[in-house]
Design a protein around this motif. Structure first.
Motif, short mmCIF file in Angstrom:
data_model
loop_
_atom_site.label_atom_id
_atom_site.label_comp_id
_atom_site.label_asym_id
_atom_site.label_seq_id
_atom_site.Cartn_x
_atom_site.Cartn_y
_atom_site.Cartn_z
N VAL A 1 3.10 2.90 6.22
CA VAL A 1 3.53 1.82 5.32
C VAL A 1 4.85 1.23 5.81
O VAL A 1 5.00 0.00 5.92
CB VAL A 1 3.66 2.34 3.87
N LEU A 2 5.79 2.10 6.11
CA LEU A 2 7.11 1.63 6.56
C LEU A 2 6.97 0.79 7.82
O LEU A 2 7.50 -0.32 7.91
CB LEU A 2 8.05 2.81 6.82
N PHE B 1 4.40 -3.00 -2.60
CA PHE B 1 3.55 -3.20 -1.41
C PHE B 1 2.13 -2.76 -1.73
O PHE B 1 1.87 -2.06 -2.71
CB PHE B 1 4.10 -2.42 -0.22
N GLU C 1 3.40 -1.99 7.45
CA GLU C 1 3.32 -2.92 6.34
C GLU C 1 4.67 -3.56 6.03
O GLU C 1 4.73 -4.73 5.67
CB GLU C 1 2.80 -2.21 5.07
N LEU C 2 5.75 -2.80 6.14
CA LEU C 2 7.06 -3.30 5.72
C LEU C 2 7.98 -3.65 6.89
O LEU C 2 9.09 -4.15 6.67
CB LEU C 2 7.74 -2.26 4.81
N CYS D 1 -1.18 -0.78 -0.09
CA CYS D 1 -1.56 0.09 1.02
C CYS D 1 -2.89 0.75 0.73
O CYS D 1 -3.30 0.87 -0.43
CB CYS D 1 -0.49 1.12 1.32
N THR E 1 10.78 -2.63 -4.14
CA THR E 1 9.80 -3.03 -3.12
C THR E 1 8.39 -2.75 -3.62
O THR E 1 8.03 -1.60 -3.86
CB THR E 1 10.05 -2.24 -1.81
#
Lengths: 755, 159, 87
Positions: free
Chosen positions: B28-29, B17, B32-33, B19, B15
């Motif tokens: 983030v979890l 990403f 964003e995800l 941030c 993964t």
């Protein structure tokens, strides 16, 4: 363990896996903060650093220019609120106070009181913009303690608040005492004069929080057609709808509230805090806006329960409690409305006492406005009376449970308001406690002691409405409007399965939004399994009737010639027996008259009161002041336990909240009204390591007011623990603690005379 | 604020990403995800509702920065069991009614998994000690502890 | 006949009586009849056609949002109590 004899039920009393369980153990269940919408932005609130101050000026111009900021809000954006009381769900609220508590207008009344809000592309941008808002305050001295607030020279939270009497009279001068109530019977002074033994003490408890793990949240979309959609964690979506409609002066029919999964409430998620803010930020920005509280916000600015001061005098003669005089003063927080009325009404309800005078005072202080917390008002009152009874039992040489048994209220005993009790289960609880293995076991070892206490909670009925739609595969969609805070999808689906004679897993319960189901009062007052259960039963009977009609029509007989039982419709004549199963009738619905839909919609009566008696063993470390709970047994009359695991869970959870209240939890304020412990680390709720297994003993005396004998179970478990633990500590140390919490520091100070 | 690219492995999936350096793993979890199973209860490491396994070790994801995931392996509640084959802990939580509101449940399961991974057969005190960093306000912990002990009964002996 | 239990602060209105046996098919009728005996009583309980916000009516011990047309069965006990909220 349960004391049930052979059950007449097939589904009720079993322990199936809850319908929403898999989603919750895999992290898929959607709670309020999990909402994500296209274009959604983030709102945050600016909160007062002062406990008591006039707002002289708010300048938001710099904040509006910050990167990512799309909307800024102050109280000026709210419509003017009417200064009047209105019934908006669970109890009446003053509309101006409701509005002022969401965003302060002219005055902040507690630290954390919201004064402005910002919506920005990211939460961090919103937080940075908040720092650019300039608020000029004229700081006033705060009043933080209930007894200080009652003094004639105390700083006033409002110049226009006068003490209201039950007679309708008002005090001549403004006061922080919002109201005074009284229950009185017999001749108290004469009874004290004749008493063999008297205990007279002052008891105090501190403001404490429900402590739900999920902070408050609200996501709102002010739609292009002027309708508002709100996603939130709440105990009552219909209450949110009504309160938002009033605060925003927006038609109730244009507001849709979608209840997300709720991460705990215990009464604290009945009031609204963020929803109108999110809605107006959405209107201003043209985007959906999600607003979240931080943990500190939750402590400082949601609705904990009252700190209290109770002056109590109790007299006994020949082992009979003959006289009680009690003055209860409860902190309401920033606006009127503490649960002192409930405390006063319920404190003597386990007993039959002829002479009493109970006075209650609802007092505003510069702390957050209190809201309901599990059996609101009752635990502090029980702390006082149950501690005093324990002391009296020792004075007259009686076993503390035997004293309670001798004085127990029974059917026909009059509650302090004068009403005669129907069939109640207090004596059964005391008997079960007396006969328990725990109470009959010895308590041995230095610094160890045992305590007992009883408790009462009135329970509520109120309005519930459900719809149950039969699917062609023989399953049933149960559409209900009570948010599921602790397993009520299961307890309601089980009651429908029982009514229809079907297995549990063919019932598919869904909690619907306010556009999709009839009005439902809050999940609170221990009412959901009781009242929504009655609605479910009614819907099941409605389906039974339609099933009989369909089958009878096919057989060419009158509907009353056929019967429904065990999920089958049967026609019995002298010559033959015909049968159709639920699934067979469901499958043919299209050709026999269309969809089969049952409904249940009612105001539930006959909730019946809840009683509990608890036993606890403790060990006190005299050097550190640490109190260890060694063993805990909670006996409770639960009516019929629909899903015994979740009934036990309610009892165990309530007990452990009570343990926290007794031993550690308190709002700790400095002189300026700043809460010094507004984090979980410093507020220190019980952890898994602080408590033992909690033995829940279910006494099942079916409630005659419910088709399956259900009695609300959720609230009363928090009533006895405070006193039971104080009594155990007294037994262990010989010292009587009358102030909560009995934290290590207080225990050391009092045991060693340091305070 | 400038965003940093981070390469990590989350629930067995490589993964990448972007941030901000100030964003926590929890942010983030969740933001964003779209992995919202980890919950925010306090945002300062007190409640454990955001517990995740970072390179096999339990951490509060609110107290770790997203950029610290560079090259790291992360397991969240979404990476434990699935509706077709639940982890024994998840099954035991269901059977023992070890959740009421359920908001703390993902954190408890993640944390308890780390315990059973390291010590398949803990006693009650060990379970209580290990789980003292996870707060639950509904259950009084009784049924949670029983569920973990029940799942432990099904754990294979460690080789 | 239903029994109305008079709260201590309102007993002065009722000549000191703690309980009154009064006829009334509904709550409204009952409270009107009490008011005839104890002038001012009705207004202490009902305001603008609703139970006043700071009090509640309990019928046979159960506090609820009773509408004024709630039918009363003979022998019902009606009390006026402080408003109560549950958690």
């Amino acid at each position: 363990m349960t004391t049930t004899e052979r059950s007449p039920y097939k589904v009720i009393g079993t322990r199936p896996i809850r319908p929403d369980g898999v989603e919750k153990v895999t992290g898929k269940a959607q709670y309020g903060a999990d909402v994500r919408l296209p274009g959604m932005i983030h709102g945050r609130l600016l909160r007062s650093p002062h406990a008591h101050a006039y707002i002289r000026r708010i300048d938001t111009s710099a904040a509006e220019k910050m990167p990512g900021v799309l909307a800024v809000l102050t109280h000026h954006d709210f419509p003017a609120a009417r200064d009047e009381m209105q019934e908006l769900g669970e109890g009446a609220v003053n509309l101006k106070e409701l509005s002022d508590n969401i965003l302060a207008s002219d005055k902040v009344l507690y630290r954390g009181h919201a004064v402005a809000a910002v919506a920005a592309l990211s939460p961090h941008q919103a937080e940075e913009a908040l720092k650019k808002i300039v608020v000029e305050y004229e700081v006033l001295p705060p009043v933080l303690d209930v007894m200080d607030a009652m003094r004639p020279d105390a700083p006033l939270l409002s110049e226009t608040r006068f003490t209201r009497e039950m007679t309708g009279q008002k005090s001549e001068k403004p006061s922080n005492i919002a109201s005074h109530l009284q229950f009185k019977s017999g001749d108290v002074e004469a009874a004290f004069a004749e008493a063999d033994a008297i205990v007279e003490r002052d008891y105090t408890t501190k403001m404490v929080h429900q402590g739900y793990i999920e902070p408050h949240n609200a996501t709102a979309s002010w739609n292009a057609d002027g309708t508002i959609t709100i996603w939130t964690s709440t105990q009552g979506p219909f209450v949110v709808r009504a309160q938002v409609a009033e605060v925003l002066r927006h038609p109730i029919s244009t507001i849709r509230v979608i209840p997300m999964e709720i991460g705990g409430g215990f009464g604290g998620k009945i009031p609204i805090y963020l929803d109108p803010v999110a809605a107006l930020l959405s209107k201003k920005s043209g985007r959906p806006v999600k607003v979240l509280m931080s943990r500190t916000d939750v402590f400082e600015a949601s609705g904990p329960t009252s700190g209290t001061h109770i002056a109590l005098k109790v007299g006994v003669k020949d082992g009979v409690i003959t006289a009680v005089k009690a003055d209860l003063a409860y902190e309401a927080g920033a606006y009127a409305g503490s649960p002192v009325g409930a405390g006063a009404l319920m404190m003597l309800s386990p007993y039959n006492i002829e002479n009493f005078q109970i006075d209650g005072y609802d007092v505003v202080v510069n702390k957050p406005k209190t809201s309901a917390y599990r059996a609101p008002g009752a635990p502090a009152a029980a702390f006082a009376i149950e501690s005093a009874l324990d002391e009296l039992a020792h004075k007259i040489g009686a076993d503390p449970l035997e004293l309670r048994k001798k004085n127990t209220a029974r059917e026909g005993t009059r509650r302090v308001d004068g009403t005669a009790f129907p069939r109640i289960g207090h004596e059964e609880c005391v008997d079960a406690a007396l006969n328990s293995a725990h109470y009959r076991s010895p308590i041995e070892g230095p610094n160890r002691g045992r305590g007992v206490a009883s408790g009462y909670w009135i329970n509520a009925g109120m309005q519930s409405s459900v719809v149950a739609a039969v699917n062609t595969d023989g399953t049933v969609n149960l559409i209900e409007g009570s948010t599921d805070i602790g397993g009520t999808r299961a307890s309601l689906a089980m009651q429908l399965a029982e009514t229809l004679g079907l297995p549990f897993d063919v019932i598919r319960p869904t909690v619907a939004d306010t556009d999709s189901v009839g009005y439902n009062d809050v999940t609170g007052g221990s009412r959901t399994t009781f009242a929504s259960g009655m609605a479910v039963h009614e819907a099941g009977l409605d389906i039974q009737r339609q099933m009989r009609e369909r089958a009878a029509k096919g057989w060419g007989v009158a509907a009353d010639a056929v019967s429904y039982a065990d999920g089958r419709v049967t026609l019995k004549t002298d010559s033959e027996t015909k049968e159709l199963s639920f699934a067979e009738i469901a499958k043919k619905a299209a050709s026999t008259g269309g969809p089969i839909v049952g409904r249940g919609s009612l105001t539930a009566r006959g909730a019946g009161a809840a009683y509990a008696t608890h036993i606890v063993d403790v060990e006190v470390d005299p050097d550190t002041g640490k109190v260890t709970i060694l063993r805990y047994t909670a006996v409770q009359d639960v009516g019929t336990a629909i899903h015994p695991s979740y009934v036990e869970g309610q009892i165990q959870g309530g007990v452990v909240q009570g343990i926290g209240w007794a031993l550690n939890e308190e709002y700790y304020y400095d002189d300026d009204g700043r809460m010094a412990n507004s984090s979980y680390l410093d507020y220190r709720m019980p952890t898994a390591l602080d408590v033992p297994m909690i033995d829940a003993v279910l006494v099942e005396v079916p409630n005659p007011g419910h088709p399956y004998g259900v009695r609300g179970v959720g609230e009363v478990p928090i009533v006895p623990p405070l006193a039971a633990i104080a009594n155990a500590i007294a037994d262990a140390t010989g010292h009587r603690f009358t102030s909560l919490p009995m934290s290590p520091r207080r225990v050391v100070e009092e045991l060693h005379g340091l305070s | 604020m400038a965003r940093t690219q981070v390469q990590s492995r989350i629930n067995g999936v490589d993964t990448d990403f972007l941030c901000e350096p100030r964003q926590s793993v929890l942010e983030v979890l969740r933001d964003e995800l779209g992995l919202t199973g980890s919950k925010e209860g306090c945002n300062n490491g007190n409640c454990g509702a955001c517990s995740v396994l970072l390179n096999g070790r339990v951490v509060n994801s609110c107290c770790v920065l997203g950029v610290e995931l560079e090259g790291a392996e992360l397991t969240t509640i979404e990476g434990i069991g699935n509706p077709d084959k639940l982890h024994p802990l998840q099954q035991a939580f269901l059977e023992e009614a070890a959740l009421q509101c359920g908001i703390c449940t993902p954190g408890f399961i993640v944390s308890a998994k780390a315990l059973l991974d390291a010590e398949p057969h803990p006693d009650e005190h060990r379970v209580r000690f290990w789980l003292a960093g996870n707060l639950c306000r509904c259950t009084g912990y009784d049924k949670i502890v029983r569920a973990v002990l029940k799942a432990a009964d099904q754990m294979p002996e460690k080789v | 006949m239903a029994m109305v239990i008079v709260p201590a602060p309102l007993r002065d209105l009722c000549g000191g009586a703690a309980r009154l046996d009064v006829a009334g098919a509904t709550l409204e009728e009952l409270l009107r009849n009490v008011d005839a005996l104890c002038p001012g009583f009705y207004g202490r309980v009902i305001e603008n056609g609703q139970v006043r916000p700071e009090v509640a009516v309990a019928i046979n011990g159960e506090a609820a949002n009773y509408p004024l047309f709630e039918p009363l069965s003979p022998g019902s006990e009606v009390t006026i109590i402080p408003a109560i909220g549950g958690g």
